[in-house]
Design an enzyme around this catalytic site. Sequence first.
Site, short mmCIF file in Angstrom:
data_model
loop_
_atom_site.label_atom_id
_atom_site.label_comp_id
_atom_site.label_asym_id
_atom_site.label_seq_id
_atom_site.Cartn_x
_atom_site.Cartn_y
_atom_site.Cartn_z
N ARG A 175 -69.03 60.11 7.55
CA ARG A 175 -70.40 60.60 7.43
C ARG A 175 -70.49 61.67 6.35
O ARG A 175 -69.51 62.28 5.96
CB ARG A 175 -70.86 61.19 8.77
CG ARG A 175 -71.19 60.18 9.86
CD ARG A 175 -72.48 59.42 9.61
NE ARG A 175 -73.57 60.27 9.16
CZ ARG A 175 -74.29 61.06 9.95
NH1 ARG A 175 -74.03 61.12 11.24
NH2 ARG A 175 -75.26 61.79 9.46
N ASN A 193 -73.03 63.30 2.75
CA ASN A 193 -73.59 62.84 1.49
C ASN A 193 -72.47 62.37 0.55
O ASN A 193 -71.28 62.40 0.90
CB ASN A 193 -74.46 63.93 0.84
CG ASN A 193 -73.68 65.19 0.49
OD1 ASN A 193 -72.50 65.13 0.16
ND2 ASN A 193 -74.34 66.33 0.56
N LYS A 223 -83.34 52.20 2.10
CA LYS A 223 -82.47 51.66 3.14
C LYS A 223 -82.33 52.61 4.32
O LYS A 223 -81.87 52.21 5.39
CB LYS A 223 -81.10 51.30 2.57
CG LYS A 223 -80.21 52.45 2.20
CD LYS A 223 -78.89 51.95 1.63
CE LYS A 223 -77.96 53.07 1.23
NZ LYS A 223 -77.51 53.90 2.35
N ASP A 224 -82.73 53.88 4.15
CA ASP A 224 -82.65 54.84 5.25
C ASP A 224 -83.91 54.90 6.10
O ASP A 224 -83.98 55.67 7.05
CB ASP A 224 -82.38 56.26 4.69
CG ASP A 224 -80.99 56.39 4.10
OD1 ASP A 224 -80.10 55.61 4.50
OD2 ASP A 224 -80.79 57.26 3.24
N CYS A 234 -79.39 51.53 12.49
CA CYS A 234 -78.00 51.86 12.19
C CYS A 234 -77.04 51.33 13.24
O CYS A 234 -75.84 51.55 13.16
CB CYS A 234 -77.85 53.37 12.04
SG CYS A 234 -78.61 54.00 10.52
N SER A 266 -71.43 53.14 7.50
CA SER A 266 -72.35 52.00 7.65
C SER A 266 -71.70 50.89 8.47
O SER A 266 -70.62 50.40 8.13
CB SER A 266 -72.73 51.47 6.27
OG SER A 266 -73.16 50.13 6.32
N LEU A 267 -72.37 50.45 9.54
CA LEU A 267 -71.84 49.35 10.34
C LEU A 267 -71.81 48.05 9.53
O LEU A 267 -70.93 47.20 9.73
CB LEU A 267 -72.65 49.16 11.61
CG LEU A 267 -72.58 50.28 12.65
CD1 LEU A 267 -73.24 49.83 13.94
CD2 LEU A 267 -71.15 50.71 12.91
N ARG A 268 -72.76 47.88 8.63
CA ARG A 268 -72.75 46.69 7.76
C ARG A 268 -71.49 46.69 6.90
O ARG A 268 -70.76 45.69 6.84
CB ARG A 268 -73.99 46.68 6.85
CG ARG A 268 -73.95 45.58 5.77
CD ARG A 268 -75.09 45.77 4.77
NE ARG A 268 -75.00 47.06 4.09
CZ ARG A 268 -74.33 47.26 2.96
NH1 ARG A 268 -73.67 46.27 2.39
NH2 ARG A 268 -74.32 48.45 2.39
N ARG A 269 -71.21 47.81 6.24
CA ARG A 269 -70.01 47.88 5.40
C ARG A 269 -68.75 47.73 6.23
O ARG A 269 -67.81 47.05 5.82
CB ARG A 269 -70.00 49.21 4.62
CG ARG A 269 -71.03 49.25 3.50
CD ARG A 269 -71.11 50.63 2.86
NE ARG A 269 -72.09 50.65 1.78
CZ ARG A 269 -72.78 51.73 1.41
NH1 ARG A 269 -72.59 52.88 2.05
NH2 ARG A 269 -73.64 51.67 0.42
N ARG A 271 -68.30 62.68 1.11
CA ARG A 271 -67.42 61.52 1.28
C ARG A 271 -66.33 61.49 0.21
O ARG A 271 -65.19 61.15 0.49
CB ARG A 271 -68.25 60.24 1.26
CG ARG A 271 -69.25 60.17 2.40
CD ARG A 271 -69.99 58.86 2.41
NE ARG A 271 -71.27 58.99 3.11
CZ ARG A 271 -72.01 57.97 3.50
NH1 ARG A 271 -71.60 56.75 3.28
NH2 ARG A 271 -73.17 58.17 4.11
#
Length: 309
Positions: free
Chosen positions: A151, A153, A85-86, A244, A131-134, A157
């Site tokens: 932001r 890892n 996904k990255d 992104c 994530s803009l989707r989340r 978070r």
Amino acid sequence: MQTKALKIGTRGSPLALAQAHETRDRLMAAHGLGEDAFEIVPLTTSGDRILDRPLSEVGGKGLFTKELEEALFDGRIDIAVHSSKDMATTLPEGLEVTTFLPREDVRDAFIGKLAPSIVELPHGATVGSSSLRRQALIRRMRPDLEVIMFRGNVQTRLRKLEEGIAAGTILANAGLRRLGLTHIITDLMSLDIFPPAPGQGAIGIEMRSADKAIRDMLSAIHDAPTGYALACERAYLRVLDGSCRTPIAGHAVVEGDRLFFKGVILSLDGQEAHEVEREGKAVDAEAIGRAAGEEVRAKAGTKFFEGWS
């Protein structure tokens, strides 16, 4: 087989290293080789260094792959292991992703401090996500919540969560499973309500296109159903110019020789969404994904995409 150690390039985060070790272990088992036949080479990417701004402002997904791809070109590594996904949908000429490992659970996981689920969070609570989707899906579910950038890892978070910066955050269940951290999950998000990012849960392996020996070696660990699913999802993303900067979800499932795809694109506030479903033969995965992207783009209309820039 190679006479020198095959160099496996990876980012240096615990999750990235776990994915590199899984790749190495599968190659060891497939070819009857020992650990000394491989060398894991951790590299720091721009995406790892820049943590104070959204990816959309500093270059998008390529920030997680640029240094690894440079190392492929100059021979410092032989393969690069990525979270699919990255990865950008268009790769540099001379490089390609030939191999996908069996896909993990694609669902997102909620880790809550004030409540076990997004639905149960108090009014106006803060949720962290990069994530803009989340972010868009959270706002679609709960417009009253405050969504802030998170932001870093997985460990970074989770530390922010412990520090009380947010009441909850969302991470990929696949990553938490690979890190042995499923015990911290308070809720698994339904695919119908919270569809995943294209490529989520899949490990992709990038190589130099001209390297036949590496190609032959990797072919032994390629998972064909995952490969078809990712070909569909990446084609869908490519049509939508996904990066992104764009809230896009898409998920393909292969059952026998058939492929079933569902996708959705959202406005940044989550209040407008356009969905698409397609199915067909798995061998036509790329064409199915491309057609799905074209259909949902037509549904949304040109004006919808102006808000993404």
